[in-house]
Design a protein around this motif. Structure first.
Motif, PDB file in Angstrom:
ATOM      1  N   LEU A 143      48.258 -32.095  55.588  1.00  0.00           N
ATOM      2  CA  LEU A 143      47.556 -32.904  54.600  1.00  0.00           C
ATOM      3  C   LEU A 143      46.487 -32.085  53.884  1.00  0.00           C
ATOM      4  O   LEU A 143      46.339 -32.161  52.663  1.00  0.00           O
ATOM      5  CB  LEU A 143      46.922 -34.125  55.256  1.00  0.00           C
ATOM      6  CG  LEU A 143      46.155 -35.056  54.302  1.00  0.00           C
ATOM      7  CD1 LEU A 143      47.115 -35.794  53.380  1.00  0.00           C
ATOM      8  CD2 LEU A 143      45.294 -36.052  55.073  1.00  0.00           C
ATOM      9  N   VAL A 144      45.736 -31.285  54.637  1.00  0.00           N
ATOM     10  CA  VAL A 144      44.669 -30.482  54.043  1.00  0.00           C
ATOM     11  C   VAL A 144      45.264 -29.421  53.119  1.00  0.00           C
ATOM     12  O   VAL A 144      44.737 -29.169  52.026  1.00  0.00           O
ATOM     13  CB  VAL A 144      43.793 -29.835  55.135  1.00  0.00           C
ATOM     14  CG1 VAL A 144      42.832 -28.823  54.524  1.00  0.00           C
ATOM     15  CG2 VAL A 144      43.012 -30.915  55.884  1.00  0.00           C
ATOM     16  N   ALA A 145      46.366 -28.794  53.529  1.00  0.00           N
ATOM     17  CA  ALA A 145      47.029 -27.809  52.676  1.00  0.00           C
ATOM     18  C   ALA A 145      47.500 -28.468  51.382  1.00  0.00           C
ATOM     19  O   ALA A 145      47.357 -27.898  50.288  1.00  0.00           O
ATOM     20  CB  ALA A 145      48.213 -27.183  53.409  1.00  0.00           C
ATOM     21  N   LEU A 148      44.484 -29.144  49.121  1.00  0.00           N
ATOM     22  CA  LEU A 148      44.035 -27.958  48.388  1.00  0.00           C
ATOM     23  C   LEU A 148      44.917 -27.715  47.160  1.00  0.00           C
ATOM     24  O   LEU A 148      44.418 -27.396  46.077  1.00  0.00           O
ATOM     25  CB  LEU A 148      44.057 -26.732  49.301  1.00  0.00           C
ATOM     26  CG  LEU A 148      43.012 -26.716  50.427  1.00  0.00           C
ATOM     27  CD1 LEU A 148      43.288 -25.571  51.397  1.00  0.00           C
ATOM     28  CD2 LEU A 148      41.599 -26.604  49.868  1.00  0.00           C
ATOM     29  N   ARG A 149      46.226 -27.864  47.311  1.00  0.00           N
ATOM     30  CA  ARG A 149      47.151 -27.685  46.187  1.00  0.00           C
ATOM     31  C   ARG A 149      46.934 -28.763  45.133  1.00  0.00           C
ATOM     32  O   ARG A 149      46.954 -28.500  43.930  1.00  0.00           O
ATOM     33  CB  ARG A 149      48.603 -27.734  46.673  1.00  0.00           C
ATOM     34  CG  ARG A 149      49.043 -26.495  47.433  1.00  0.00           C
ATOM     35  CD  ARG A 149      50.527 -26.538  47.706  1.00  0.00           C
ATOM     36  NE  ARG A 149      51.280 -26.608  46.468  1.00  0.00           N
ATOM     37  CZ  ARG A 149      52.473 -27.192  46.338  1.00  0.00           C
ATOM     38  NH1 ARG A 149      53.033 -27.773  47.377  1.00  0.00           N
ATOM     39  NH2 ARG A 149      53.097 -27.193  45.181  1.00  0.00           N
ATOM     40  N   ILE A 154      44.897 -29.893  39.682  1.00  0.00           N
ATOM     41  CA  ILE A 154      44.058 -30.675  38.758  1.00  0.00           C
ATOM     42  C   ILE A 154      43.046 -29.762  38.075  1.00  0.00           C
ATOM     43  O   ILE A 154      42.826 -29.864  36.859  1.00  0.00           O
ATOM     44  CB  ILE A 154      43.336 -31.809  39.510  1.00  0.00           C
ATOM     45  CG1 ILE A 154      44.358 -32.878  39.943  1.00  0.00           C
ATOM     46  CG2 ILE A 154      42.240 -32.440  38.636  1.00  0.00           C
ATOM     47  CD1 ILE A 154      43.767 -33.966  40.823  1.00  0.00           C
ATOM     48  N   ALA A 155      42.422 -28.871  38.849  1.00  0.00           N
ATOM     49  CA  ALA A 155      41.441 -27.943  38.268  1.00  0.00           C
ATOM     50  C   ALA A 155      42.087 -27.098  37.186  1.00  0.00           C
ATOM     51  O   ALA A 155      41.517 -26.890  36.110  1.00  0.00           O
ATOM     52  CB  ALA A 155      40.845 -27.065  39.358  1.00  0.00           C
ATOM     53  N   CYS A 164      37.995 -23.871  36.781  1.00  0.00           N
ATOM     54  CA  CYS A 164      39.082 -23.744  37.759  1.00  0.00           C
ATOM     55  C   CYS A 164      38.766 -22.658  38.782  1.00  0.00           C
ATOM     56  O   CYS A 164      38.955 -22.853  39.992  1.00  0.00           O
ATOM     57  CB  CYS A 164      40.394 -23.436  37.033  1.00  0.00           C
ATOM     58  SG  CYS A 164      41.820 -23.272  38.129  1.00  0.00           S
ATOM     59  N   SER A 165      38.262 -21.535  38.331  1.00  0.00           N
ATOM     60  CA  SER A 165      37.942 -20.432  39.238  1.00  0.00           C
ATOM     61  C   SER A 165      36.798 -20.789  40.185  1.00  0.00           C
ATOM     62  O   SER A 165      36.815 -20.432  41.366  1.00  0.00           O
ATOM     63  CB  SER A 165      37.567 -19.181  38.436  1.00  0.00           C
ATOM     64  OG  SER A 165      38.665 -18.723  37.678  1.00  0.00           O
ATOM     65  N   LEU A 166      35.801 -21.494  39.667  1.00  0.00           N
ATOM     66  CA  LEU A 166      34.678 -21.907  40.512  1.00  0.00           C
ATOM     67  C   LEU A 166      35.148 -22.858  41.607  1.00  0.00           C
ATOM     68  O   LEU A 166      34.776 -22.720  42.775  1.00  0.00           O
ATOM     69  CB  LEU A 166      33.603 -22.578  39.654  1.00  0.00           C
ATOM     70  CG  LEU A 166      32.774 -21.657  38.759  1.00  0.00           C
ATOM     71  CD1 LEU A 166      31.907 -22.469  37.811  1.00  0.00           C
ATOM     72  CD2 LEU A 166      31.910 -20.724  39.601  1.00  0.00           C
ATOM     73  N   ILE A 167      35.967 -23.830  41.232  1.00  0.00           N
ATOM     74  CA  ILE A 167      36.460 -24.800  42.215  1.00  0.00           C
ATOM     75  C   ILE A 167      37.325 -24.111  43.263  1.00  0.00           C
ATOM     76  O   ILE A 167      37.219 -24.392  44.463  1.00  0.00           O
ATOM     77  CB  ILE A 167      37.245 -25.923  41.506  1.00  0.00           C
ATOM     78  CG1 ILE A 167      36.272 -26.803  40.704  1.00  0.00           C
ATOM     79  CG2 ILE A 167      38.027 -26.768  42.509  1.00  0.00           C
ATOM     80  CD1 ILE A 167      36.953 -27.846  39.837  1.00  0.00           C
ATOM     81  N   ASP A 168      38.163 -23.192  42.815  1.00  0.00           N
ATOM     82  CA  ASP A 168      39.020 -22.460  43.751  1.00  0.00           C
ATOM     83  C   ASP A 168      38.178 -21.650  44.741  1.00  0.00           C
ATOM     84  O   ASP A 168      38.474 -21.610  45.935  1.00  0.00           O
ATOM     85  CB  ASP A 168      39.950 -21.532  42.967  1.00  0.00           C
ATOM     86  CG  ASP A 168      40.919 -20.793  43.880  1.00  0.00           C
ATOM     87  OD1 ASP A 168      41.704 -21.465  44.560  1.00  0.00           O
ATOM     88  OD2 ASP A 168      40.899 -19.555  43.902  1.00  0.00           O
ATOM     89  N   SER A 169      37.101 -21.043  44.263  1.00  0.00           N
ATOM     90  CA  SER A 169      36.227 -20.256  45.132  1.00  0.00           C
ATOM     91  C   SER A 169      35.522 -21.111  46.168  1.00  0.00           C
ATOM     92  O   SER A 169      35.233 -20.663  47.277  1.00  0.00           O
ATOM     93  CB  SER A 169      35.175 -19.514  44.295  1.00  0.00           C
ATOM     94  OG  SER A 169      35.783 -18.604  43.408  1.00  0.00           O
TER      95      SER A 169
END
Length: 240
Positions: A143-145, A148-149, A154-155, A164-169
């Motif tokens: 579920l957590v994986a 994250l996807r 969405i980002a 998008c890069s900030l959220i991914d970090s």
């Protein structure tokens, strides 16, 4: 060199001078730097300090040193430059996870609101497909994986590469908290799936304000659970 009463290290001075050349357009993305001796002479720097500056700027992905070819300015794309944030974030301590969640609570609802108006129909279909990948009884880890996807898609759909890069970090440091919550809080898995569905439906319906509201509820739920688990005081509510 002195600035407002303090000494600026020669390497910092060299970095600032190269940065100025890029900002002023003398060096553009993809362009090659002049030969070391020529550039050092032009900037009034020692070759040693210039070399150290180039090394530092290559570490943060501003410059690309190609052995036997030369040194080039990178594309300077936001996602490339912001990779270094991920490096810094990796050194976080457990007591800062709440702060990462607070930042997520600011950024992810904004990205979700933007995605509701900017995602293509094909991207929305892909978002729906991500949700459909989970079976009826997924493990917390699965579920957590998937979470994250879902949020990463969405980002990206916000159309803002910096956001998008900030959220991914910021996603990495909160992963363990999400798993912990899923394992210990009754109904957490069900609520996560329901909130993902509500977010997806709002994006499909092109309802940005509703999408933002559901994203806020979703991230704030994890944050509030962690506050309670750590015995932290609740955040004061803002009067209406």
């Amino acid at each position: 060199m002195f600035v407002r009463g303090r000494t600026v290290p020669v390497t910092d001075e060299a970095i600032n001078k190269i940065k100025a050349m890029i900002v002023q357009g003398e060096l553009t993305p993809g362009s090659r730097l002049p030969r070391e001796a020529d550039l050092a002479d032009r900037l009034g720097l020692s070759r040693n300090s210039l070399r150290e500056a180039v090394k530092a700027l290559s570490l943060i992905r501003v410059l690309d040193v190609r052995q036997g070819d030369g040194t080039y300015v990178t594309s300077l794309a936001p996602d490339l430059l912001l990779e270094t944030i991920g490096f810094v974030v990796d050194f976080h301590q457990d007591d800062t996870v709440l702060q990462f969640l607070e930042v997520r609570r600011v950024l992810e609802p904004a990205a979700t609101e933007m995605a509701a108006t900017r995602m293509t129909d094909g991207e929305v279909t892909e978002l729906r497909a991500i949700l459909a990948e989970l079976g009826d009884a997924p493990t917390v880890e699965a579920l957590v994986a998937n979470d994250l996807r879902f949020h990463g898609h969405i980002a990206a759909g916000s159309g803002n590469r910096v956001l998008c890069s900030l959220i991914d970090s910021l996603s990495g440091p909160t992963t363990r908290a999400r798993i912990w919550r899923g394992l210990t809080q009754e109904g957490a898995v069900r609520r996560t799936r329901e909130q993902h569905e509500a977010i997806c439906e709002a994006i499909e319906a092109r309802q940005p304000e509703v999408a933002r509201a559901w994203a806020t509820v979703h991230v704030a739920g994890v944050e509030q659970w962690l506050r309670n688990a750590l015995g932290e005081p609740e955040e004061p509510t803002t009067p209406a």
